[in-house]
Motif scaffolding. Structure first.
Motif, PDB file in Angstrom:
ATOM      1  N   ILE A   1       0.690  -1.087   0.515  1.00 38.59           N
ATOM      2  CA  ILE A   1       0.050   0.207  -0.321  1.00 38.59           C
ATOM      3  C   ILE A   1       1.184   1.064   0.078  1.00 38.59           C
ATOM      4  CG2 ILE A   1      -1.984   1.853   1.048  1.00 38.59           C
ATOM      5  CD1 ILE A   1      -2.337  -2.009   3.145  1.00 38.59           C
ATOM      6  N   VAL A   2       0.674   1.855  -0.616  1.00 39.62           N
ATOM      7  CA  VAL A   2       1.574   3.082  -1.176  1.00 39.62           C
ATOM      8  C   VAL A   2       0.506   4.272  -1.025  1.00 39.62           C
ATOM      9  CG1 VAL A   2       3.434   4.613  -1.984  1.00 39.62           C
ATOM     10  CG2 VAL A   2       3.407   2.459  -2.022  1.00 39.62           C
ATOM     11  N   GLU A   3       0.384   5.643  -0.187  1.00 36.34           N
ATOM     12  CA  GLU A   3      -0.603   6.621   0.076  1.00 36.34           C
ATOM     13  C   GLU A   3       0.258   7.784  -0.489  1.00 36.34           C
ATOM     14  OE1 GLU A   3      -3.398   4.479   3.614  1.00 36.34           O
ATOM     15  OE2 GLU A   3      -1.292   5.437   4.073  1.00 36.34           O
ATOM     16  N   TYR A   4      -0.230   8.435  -1.237  1.00 35.58           N
ATOM     17  CA  TYR A   4       0.219  10.136  -1.401  1.00 35.58           C
ATOM     18  C   TYR A   4      -0.416  10.843  -1.206  1.00 35.58           C
ATOM     19  CZ  TYR A   4       2.638   6.635  -5.055  1.00 35.58           C
ATOM     20  OH  TYR A   4       3.296   5.528  -5.521  1.00 35.58           O
ATOM     21  N   VAL A   5       0.531  11.975  -0.566  1.00 29.59           N
ATOM     22  CA  VAL A   5      -0.559  12.620   0.461  1.00 29.59           C
ATOM     23  C   VAL A   5       0.025  13.938   0.178  1.00 29.59           C
ATOM     24  CG1 VAL A   5      -1.394  13.662   2.944  1.00 29.59           C
ATOM     25  CG2 VAL A   5      -0.817  10.633   2.161  1.00 29.59           C
TER      26      VAL A   5
ATOM     27  N   ALA B   1      -6.985  -3.757   5.120  1.00 30.89           N
ATOM     28  CA  ALA B   1      -5.983  -3.722   3.972  1.00 30.89           C
ATOM     29  C   ALA B   1      -4.808  -4.560   4.892  1.00 30.89           C
ATOM     30  CB  ALA B   1      -5.649  -3.425   2.792  1.00 30.89           C
ATOM     31  N   ALA B   2      -4.302  -5.727   4.431  1.00 32.81           N
ATOM     32  CA  ALA B   2      -2.686  -6.284   4.623  1.00 32.81           C
ATOM     33  C   ALA B   2      -2.142  -5.472   4.033  1.00 32.81           C
ATOM     34  CB  ALA B   2      -3.290  -7.781   4.751  1.00 32.81           C
ATOM     35  N   GLY B   3      -0.720  -5.874   4.794  1.00 38.49           N
ATOM     36  CA  GLY B   3       0.867  -5.684   3.802  1.00 38.49           C
ATOM     37  C   GLY B   3       1.140  -4.170   4.746  1.00 38.49           C
ATOM     38  N   PRO B   4       2.231  -4.020   4.022  1.00 39.00           N
ATOM     39  CA  PRO B   4       3.381  -2.758   4.677  1.00 39.00           C
ATOM     40  C   PRO B   4       2.951  -1.866   3.908  1.00 39.00           C
ATOM     41  CG  PRO B   4       4.995  -4.964   4.176  1.00 39.00           C
ATOM     42  CD  PRO B   4       3.640  -5.140   3.411  1.00 39.00           C
ATOM     43  N   GLY B   5       2.581  -0.383   4.624  1.00 37.16           N
ATOM     44  CA  GLY B   5       2.363   0.641   4.028  1.00 37.16           C
ATOM     45  C   GLY B   5       3.090   1.622   3.988  1.00 37.16           C
ATOM     46  N   SER B   6       3.269   2.552   3.125  1.00 34.50           N
ATOM     47  CA  SER B   6       4.405   3.687   2.689  1.00 34.50           C
ATOM     48  C   SER B   6       2.987   4.462   2.936  1.00 34.50           C
ATOM     49  CB  SER B   6       5.282   3.376   0.945  1.00 34.50           C
ATOM     50  OG  SER B   6       5.697   2.106   1.830  1.00 34.50           O
ATOM     51  N   ILE B   7       4.341   5.676   2.882  1.00 32.14           N
ATOM     52  CA  ILE B   7       3.264   7.297   2.422  1.00 32.14           C
ATOM     53  C   ILE B   7       4.091   8.446   1.443  1.00 32.14           C
ATOM     54  CG2 ILE B   7       2.931   9.726   3.743  1.00 32.14           C
ATOM     55  CD1 ILE B   7       1.968   7.403   5.831  1.00 32.14           C
ATOM     56  N   MET B   8       4.254   8.872   1.169  1.00 30.11           N
ATOM     57  CA  MET B   8       4.769   9.599   0.196  1.00 30.11           C
ATOM     58  C   MET B   8       4.693  10.960   0.387  1.00 30.11           C
ATOM     59  SD  MET B   8       6.052   9.532  -3.423  1.00 30.11           S
ATOM     60  CE  MET B   8       7.801   8.657  -3.160  1.00 30.11           C
TER      61      MET B   8
ATOM     62  N   LEU C   1      26.521  -6.256  -6.711  1.00 35.67           N
ATOM     63  CA  LEU C   1      24.901  -6.044  -7.548  1.00 35.67           C
ATOM     64  C   LEU C   1      23.930  -5.446  -7.146  1.00 35.67           C
ATOM     65  CD1 LEU C   1      25.382 -10.411  -7.494  1.00 35.67           C
ATOM     66  CD2 LEU C   1      25.888  -8.418  -9.323  1.00 35.67           C
ATOM     67  N   PHE C   2      23.979  -4.091  -7.433  1.00 35.03           N
ATOM     68  CA  PHE C   2      23.695  -2.889  -7.076  1.00 35.03           C
ATOM     69  C   PHE C   2      21.895  -3.134  -7.497  1.00 35.03           C
ATOM     70  CE2 PHE C   2      27.215  -0.905  -6.920  1.00 35.03           C
ATOM     71  CZ  PHE C   2      27.921  -0.525  -5.539  1.00 35.03           C
ATOM     72  N   PRO C   3      21.038  -3.152  -7.041  1.00 38.54           N
ATOM     73  CA  PRO C   3      19.366  -2.992  -6.977  1.00 38.54           C
ATOM     74  C   PRO C   3      18.960  -1.710  -7.666  1.00 38.54           C
ATOM     75  CG  PRO C   3      19.759  -1.585  -4.902  1.00 38.54           C
ATOM     76  CD  PRO C   3      21.081  -2.787  -5.033  1.00 38.54           C
ATOM     77  N   ALA C   4      17.926  -2.004  -8.192  1.00 35.97           N
ATOM     78  CA  ALA C   4      17.514  -0.960  -8.595  1.00 35.97           C
ATOM     79  C   ALA C   4      17.378  -0.383  -7.840  1.00 35.97           C
ATOM     80  CB  ALA C   4      15.580  -1.113  -9.808  1.00 35.97           C
ATOM     81  N   SER C   5      17.258   1.233  -8.537  1.00 37.87           N
ATOM     82  CA  SER C   5      16.402   2.482  -7.129  1.00 37.87           C
ATOM     83  C   SER C   5      15.966   3.613  -8.294  1.00 37.87           C
ATOM     84  CB  SER C   5      18.329   2.845  -7.048  1.00 37.87           C
ATOM     85  OG  SER C   5      17.708   4.065  -5.656  1.00 37.87           O
ATOM     86  N   THR C   6      14.660   4.678  -7.349  1.00 38.01           N
ATOM     87  CA  THR C   6      14.581   5.342  -7.403  1.00 38.01           C
ATOM     88  C   THR C   6      14.526   6.516  -6.025  1.00 38.01           C
ATOM     89  OG1 THR C   6      12.650   3.906  -8.501  1.00 38.01           O
ATOM     90  CG2 THR C   6      12.485   6.315  -7.957  1.00 38.01           C
ATOM     91  N   GLY C   7      14.922   7.945  -6.524  1.00 39.00           N
ATOM     92  CA  GLY C   7      14.803   9.051  -6.237  1.00 39.00           C
ATOM     93  C   GLY C   7      14.379  10.057  -6.234  1.00 39.00           C
ATOM     94  N   VAL C   8      13.772  10.469  -5.465  1.00 37.68           N
ATOM     95  CA  VAL C   8      13.332  11.243  -5.293  1.00 37.68           C
ATOM     96  C   VAL C   8      13.022  12.108  -4.576  1.00 37.68           C
ATOM     97  CG1 VAL C   8      11.526  10.410  -7.223  1.00 37.68           C
ATOM     98  CG2 VAL C   8      10.996  10.630  -4.253  1.00 37.68           C
ATOM     99  N   LEU C   9      12.831  13.566  -4.846  1.00 35.86           N
ATOM    100  CA  LEU C   9      12.421  15.105  -3.787  1.00 35.86           C
ATOM    101  C   LEU C   9      11.303  15.314  -3.002  1.00 35.86           C
ATOM    102  CD1 LEU C   9      15.209  17.662  -5.495  1.00 35.86           C
ATOM    103  CD2 LEU C   9      15.744  15.261  -3.143  1.00 35.86           C
ATOM    104  N   VAL C  10      11.432  15.381  -1.431  1.00 34.93           N
ATOM    105  CA  VAL C  10       9.334  15.440  -1.629  1.00 34.93           C
ATOM    106  C   VAL C  10       9.701  17.460  -1.200  1.00 34.93           C
ATOM    107  CG1 VAL C  10       9.233  13.057  -1.624  1.00 34.93           C
ATOM    108  CG2 VAL C  10       9.805  13.627   0.488  1.00 34.93           C
ATOM    109  N   PRO C  11       8.178  17.352  -0.381  1.00 32.32           N
ATOM    110  CA  PRO C  11       8.595  18.523   0.164  1.00 32.32           C
ATOM    111  C   PRO C  11       8.561  18.350   2.173  1.00 32.32           C
ATOM    112  CG  PRO C  11       6.096  18.109  -0.492  1.00 32.32           C
ATOM    113  CD  PRO C  11       7.322  17.438  -1.012  1.00 32.32           C
ATOM    114  N   ALA C  12       8.165  17.112   2.657  1.00 26.78           N
ATOM    115  CA  ALA C  12       8.150  17.252   3.719  1.00 26.78           C
ATOM    116  C   ALA C  12       8.602  15.361   3.986  1.00 26.78           C
ATOM    117  CB  ALA C  12       7.164  16.991   4.433  1.00 26.78           C
ATOM    118  N   LEU C  13       8.846  14.777   4.812  1.00 28.22           N
ATOM    119  CA  LEU C  13       8.992  13.172   5.136  1.00 28.22           C
ATOM    120  C   LEU C  13       7.588  12.751   6.042  1.00 28.22           C
ATOM    121  CD1 LEU C  13      10.757  11.566   3.798  1.00 28.22           C
ATOM    122  CD2 LEU C  13      11.372  14.004   4.082  1.00 28.22           C
ATOM    123  N   PRO C  14       7.470  11.847   5.749  1.00 23.54           N
ATOM    124  CA  PRO C  14       6.202  11.800   6.807  1.00 23.54           C
ATOM    125  C   PRO C  14       6.664  11.922   9.150  1.00 23.54           C
ATOM    126  CG  PRO C  14       6.396   9.761   6.220  1.00 23.54           C
ATOM    127  CD  PRO C  14       6.953  10.158   5.530  1.00 23.54           C
ATOM    128  N   VAL C  15       7.156  12.008   9.116  1.00 28.87           N
ATOM    129  CA  VAL C  15       7.823  12.233  10.647  1.00 28.87           C
ATOM    130  C   VAL C  15       8.879  13.374  10.803  1.00 28.87           C
ATOM    131  CG1 VAL C  15       9.445  10.616  12.574  1.00 28.87           C
ATOM    132  CG2 VAL C  15       8.211   9.898  11.159  1.00 28.87           C
TER     133      VAL C  15
END
Length: 365
Positions: A79-83, A101-108, A207-221
């Motif tokens: 679950i990803v919640e874009y807020v 709903a089950a499963g790990p959740g993330s906030i962006m 063996l480096f993983p695939a990666s995505t990096g983005v800049l966001v206005p704030a973090l959840p904490v």
């Protein structure tokens, strides 16, 4: 085989008008597009006023799509919640809208959605590829709930990677099993970001993983400078590189294959052959380049762009006005059924001239 999930009745919008699928099934999972609380009809858009009500409508849509595969929200494993920043103070209402709903959740936290009126968009995966482990979002917070190394991005980035290793150990895995990461940081830390590569090189190579990096206005904490999402696999992983030697010195790979799943890094207008940015200021040209790069990656893995089941498009504010042009490119370049897709506006990308970054997942035969 990839199949589209299209409900017989979907009163919130006409899916046939868009260049994405509401959901697709493949690789042992149901991959869904991000959903908001908005409804679109001949008279325009309607949207509940409260962010909790918006989230509940989004979950109603998700259930309708999952129902096509005789599934429901209890099967959600991601679950990803874009807020938006306007909704950041309403996270409790968003959480209450989740239907068990089950499963790990993330906030962006984002600047806006690509349709700017809603304040929250919910994206899920139900089921999951065999052998995949999706960790809960990792923040630089200790067991007592305190933020570690306040003001120090490098230390916080190392902390969350170390913490990922501890959590993976509970599954009998370690850093070498990581196939994909998504890292959020803030614009204020952009200059320091390159310094975080030491921890990635120490813990994630060779063996480096695939990666995505983005800049966001704030973090959840408050006080956190980084948030990390991690996917690992029990399957042996294979780095996929179409032949771009520039990646030899980087701490991520163009893509990683584990089993039948191809995890594709966030792909931008950076040309690895010339070390330059393609088409500065032109989001349509940059998006074309990005999707052509994704196609090259899929082909290097033995597949095609028709194997892509999910895309996430991160748009820089400077690219937002021209973003609608990307839909025409998707219609031209992507196979049917279209992948499930989510699009959000972030504060920026790691390259100042980059206007769009696309990460993708493909299911290979």
């Amino acid at each position: 085989m990839i199949t589209e999930l299209r409900p017989t009745e979907f009163p919130w919008m006409d899916p046939s008008r868009y260049t994405f699928s509401l959901g697709v099934q493949g690789g042992g999972a149901l991959w869904l597009a991000g959903e908001t609380g908005a409804s679109y009809g001949p008279d325009g858009a309607t949207l509940p006023a409260g962010i909790g009500d918006q989230a509940r409508v989004a979950w109603d849509k998700i259930q309708a799509v999952l129902g096509v595969a005789d599934s429901d929200t209890s099967a959600c494993t991601e679950i990803v919640e874009y807020v938006t920043t306007a909704g950041l103070g309403e996270l409790a209402d968003i959480a209450r809208a989740r239907p068990g709903a089950a499963g790990p959740g993330s906030i962006m936290v984002i600047e806006s959605l690509v349709r700017p009126e809603p304040q929250v968009e919910v994206e899920v995966v139900a089921g999951g590829p065999s052998g995949q482990v999706r960790l809960p979002q990792i923040l630089p917070v200790d067991e007592e709930g305190g933020v570690v190394a306040r003001g120090d991005l490098v230390a916080q980035a190392a902390y969350v990677l170390d913490r990922a290793g501890q959590l993976l150990a509970d599954h009998g895995l370690d850093h070498s099993h990581i196939v994909r990461i998504v890292q959020q940081t803030t614009p204020e830390t952009r200059r320091e970001y390159r310094s975080t590569e030491d921890a990635r090189r120490r813990l994630l190579g060779p063996l480096f993983p695939a990666s995505t990096g983005v800049l966001v206005p704030a973090l959840p904490v408050d006080g956190a400078l980084v948030a990390l999402d991690v996917w690992a696999s029990e399957h042996p992983k294979r780095v996929i590189n179409p032949g771009w030697s520039a990646f030899d010195d980087l701490t991520f790979s163009p893509a990683v294959r584990a089993g039948d799943i191809l995890y594709i890094s966030g792909t931008t207008a950076w040309d690895p052959d010339t070390n330059t940015t393609v088409a500065p200021g032109e989001i349509a040209a940059q998006a074309r380049f990005v999707y052509e790069q994704i196609e090259a990656i899929c082909q290097a893995a033995g597949g095609s762009i028709g194997d892509v089941v999910k895309t996430i498009e991160y748009v820089a504010p400077a690219g937002f006005d021209g973003y609608r042009s990307v839909a025409g490119l998707r219609r031209e370049l992507l196979d049917r059924p279209f992948p499930a897709a989510t699009g959000v506006v972030v504060s920026g990308l790691l390259g100042r001239q980059w206007l769009i970054e696309v990460e993708a997942v493909a299911v290979l035969a």
